[in-house]
Design a protein around this motif. Sequence first.
Motif, PDB file in Angstrom:
ATOM      1  N   GLN A  58      11.121   6.265  -8.254  1.00 21.67           N
ATOM      2  CA  GLN A  58      10.600   5.769  -9.524  1.00 21.67           C
ATOM      3  C   GLN A  58       9.952   4.403  -9.349  1.00 21.67           C
ATOM      4  O   GLN A  58       8.920   4.113  -9.961  1.00 21.67           O
ATOM      5  N   LEU A  59      10.517   3.563  -8.493  1.00 20.15           N
ATOM      6  CA  LEU A  59       9.923   2.268  -8.203  1.00 20.15           C
ATOM      7  C   LEU A  59       8.523   2.443  -7.636  1.00 20.15           C
ATOM      8  O   LEU A  59       7.566   1.799  -8.087  1.00 20.15           O
ATOM      9  N   LEU A  60       8.387   3.322  -6.657  1.00 20.49           N
ATOM     10  CA  LEU A  60       7.067   3.566  -6.071  1.00 20.49           C
ATOM     11  C   LEU A  60       6.100   4.120  -7.119  1.00 20.49           C
ATOM     12  O   LEU A  60       4.924   3.748  -7.145  1.00 20.49           O
ATOM     13  N   TYR A  61       6.612   5.006  -7.963  1.00 15.15           N
ATOM     14  CA  TYR A  61       5.770   5.593  -9.007  1.00 15.15           C
ATOM     15  C   TYR A  61       5.281   4.516  -9.973  1.00 15.15           C
ATOM     16  O   TYR A  61       4.094   4.490 -10.340  1.00 15.15           O
ATOM     17  N   LEU A  62       6.166   3.624 -10.399  1.00 15.30           N
ATOM     18  CA  LEU A  62       5.774   2.553 -11.322  1.00 15.30           C
ATOM     19  C   LEU A  62       4.726   1.634 -10.699  1.00 15.30           C
ATOM     20  O   LEU A  62       3.772   1.214 -11.368  1.00 15.30           O
ATOM     21  N   LEU A  63       4.904   1.328  -9.426  1.00 11.40           N
ATOM     22  CA  LEU A  63       3.957   0.447  -8.765  1.00 11.40           C
ATOM     23  C   LEU A  63       2.624   1.146  -8.500  1.00 11.40           C
ATOM     24  O   LEU A  63       1.564   0.533  -8.603  1.00 11.40           O
ATOM     25  N   LYS A  64       2.689   2.429  -8.167  1.00 10.85           N
ATOM     26  CA  LYS A  64       1.454   3.177  -7.878  1.00 10.85           C
ATOM     27  C   LYS A  64       0.625   3.387  -9.143  1.00 10.85           C
ATOM     28  O   LYS A  64      -0.599   3.269  -9.124  1.00 10.85           O
ATOM     29  N   THR A  65       1.273   3.688 -10.273  1.00  8.19           N
ATOM     30  CA  THR A  65       0.545   3.958 -11.516  1.00  8.19           C
ATOM     31  C   THR A  65       0.207   2.684 -12.283  1.00  8.19           C
ATOM     32  O   THR A  65      -0.404   2.744 -13.344  1.00  8.19           O
ATOM     33  N   ARG A  66       0.633   1.528 -11.757  1.00 10.00           N
ATOM     34  CA  ARG A  66       0.360   0.221 -12.365  1.00 10.00           C
ATOM     35  C   ARG A  66       1.028   0.051 -13.731  1.00 10.00           C
ATOM     36  O   ARG A  66       0.550  -0.696 -14.577  1.00 10.00           O
ATOM     37  N   HIS A  67       2.153   0.768 -13.942  1.00 10.08           N
ATOM     38  CA  HIS A  67       2.929   0.552 -15.161  1.00 10.08           C
ATOM     39  C   HIS A  67       3.618  -0.795 -15.120  1.00 10.08           C
ATOM     40  O   HIS A  67       3.957  -1.357 -16.152  1.00 10.08           O
ATOM     41  N   SER A  68       3.866  -1.279 -13.909  1.00 15.09           N
ATOM     42  CA  SER A  68       4.431  -2.616 -13.757  1.00 15.09           C
ATOM     43  C   SER A  68       3.549  -3.388 -12.783  1.00 15.09           C
ATOM     44  O   SER A  68       3.188  -2.886 -11.726  1.00 15.09           O
ATOM     45  N   GLN A  69       3.210  -4.583 -13.158  1.00 17.60           N
ATOM     46  CA  GLN A  69       2.311  -5.394 -12.344  1.00 17.60           C
ATOM     47  C   GLN A  69       3.053  -6.198 -11.287  1.00 17.60           C
ATOM     48  O   GLN A  69       2.512  -6.483 -10.235  1.00 17.60           O
ATOM     49  N   THR A  70       4.294  -6.566 -11.552  1.00 21.55           N
ATOM     50  CA  THR A  70       5.057  -7.372 -10.616  1.00 21.55           C
ATOM     51  C   THR A  70       6.336  -6.647 -10.233  1.00 21.55           C
ATOM     52  O   THR A  70       6.773  -5.715 -10.920  1.00 21.55           O
ATOM     53  N   ILE A  71       6.936  -7.109  -9.155  1.00 19.30           N
ATOM     54  CA  ILE A  71       8.187  -6.521  -8.695  1.00 19.30           C
ATOM     55  C   ILE A  71       9.309  -6.856  -9.674  1.00 19.30           C
ATOM     56  O   ILE A  71      10.179  -6.020  -9.948  1.00 19.30           O
ATOM     57  N   ASP A 129       0.855  -1.183   0.000  1.00 16.75           N
ATOM     58  CA  ASP A 129       0.000   0.000   0.000  1.00 16.75           C
ATOM     59  C   ASP A 129       0.889   1.231   0.000  1.00 16.75           C
ATOM     60  O   ASP A 129       1.547   1.538   1.007  1.00 16.75           O
ATOM     61  N   ILE A 130       0.921   1.931  -1.103  1.00 16.63           N
ATOM     62  CA  ILE A 130       1.740   3.137  -1.223  1.00 16.63           C
ATOM     63  C   ILE A 130       0.878   4.302  -0.788  1.00 16.63           C
ATOM     64  O   ILE A 130      -0.174   4.581  -1.386  1.00 16.63           O
ATOM     65  N   ILE A 131       1.295   4.975   0.264  1.00 13.62           N
ATOM     66  CA  ILE A 131       0.505   6.045   0.884  1.00 13.62           C
ATOM     67  C   ILE A 131       0.489   7.300   0.002  1.00 13.62           C
ATOM     68  O   ILE A 131      -0.541   7.963  -0.136  1.00 13.62           O
ATOM     69  N   GLU A 132       1.602   7.625  -0.604  1.00 10.78           N
ATOM     70  CA  GLU A 132       1.723   8.857  -1.389  1.00 10.78           C
ATOM     71  C   GLU A 132       0.883   8.768  -2.665  1.00 10.78           C
ATOM     72  O   GLU A 132       0.710   7.697  -3.243  1.00 10.78           O
ATOM     73  N   THR A 133       0.416   9.921  -3.105  1.00  9.78           N
ATOM     74  CA  THR A 133      -0.346   9.974  -4.347  1.00  9.78           C
ATOM     75  C   THR A 133       0.619  10.041  -5.526  1.00  9.78           C
ATOM     76  O   THR A 133       1.824  10.250  -5.348  1.00  9.78           O
ATOM     77  N   VAL A 134       0.069   9.885  -6.717  1.00 12.24           N
ATOM     78  CA  VAL A 134       0.883   9.939  -7.927  1.00 12.24           C
ATOM     79  C   VAL A 134       1.526  11.316  -8.069  1.00 12.24           C
ATOM     80  O   VAL A 134       2.699  11.442  -8.427  1.00 12.24           O
ATOM     81  N   ALA A 135       0.765  12.373  -7.761  1.00 11.14           N
ATOM     82  CA  ALA A 135       1.301  13.737  -7.857  1.00 11.14           C
ATOM     83  C   ALA A 135       2.441  13.954  -6.871  1.00 11.14           C
ATOM     84  O   ALA A 135       3.461  14.571  -7.211  1.00 11.14           O
ATOM     85  N   GLU A 136       2.272  13.449  -5.651  1.00  6.31           N
ATOM     86  CA  GLU A 136       3.336  13.584  -4.659  1.00  6.31           C
ATOM     87  C   GLU A 136       4.593  12.836  -5.096  1.00  6.31           C
ATOM     88  O   GLU A 136       5.709  13.334  -4.918  1.00  6.31           O
TER      89      GLU A 136
END
Length: 166
Positions: free
Chosen positions: A33-46, A8-15
């Motif tokens: 960038q890792l958090l951003y990729l996971l938050k925006t669902r650009h990558s489904q797996t680690i 669960d990534i607490i920060e928003t995409v804008a943050e």
Amino acid sequence: MSGVYQLDIIETVAELKELLAIQKTAIAKERVQLLYLLKTRHSQTISQAAEMIGRNRVTVHKWIQQYKTGGIEGLLKRKSSPGRPRTIPNWAEKALDKRLQEPFGFNGYQEIVEWLEQSLGINSCYKTVHKLVYYRLESSPKVPRPKSFEQSKTKVEAFKKTLHTT
């Protein structure tokens, strides 16, 4: 589905975008960038995120564990090596700086070495003292310039008043 993260990534995409923009080091940018990729669902797996960033999957897992335990601050916290302790401690450095501010300082760096040993009990070499005084304290041993005994104080003051300074 195997490999799907449970984070669960607490920060928003804008943050995260703002954080990404203000990062100074490449490692910090990669982590945000890792958090951003996971938050925006650009990558489904680690594994997919690790491949996109160009890091090993195990490294990315370590970053995620840091985020889970310490949040964004824990993830971006920089490790610092303790390094070797200074030969001249901070309290002695302050005493030396105070002594260098006096009008009549020392005749040279060797005299500073002797003063440190006699008054503060600190053994140090010439090179260490030179680097401390010249580069760190940005000072120098104060050696008064020789003055003539025949010099008139009134003429010196008159010269100072008429001297053009801009």
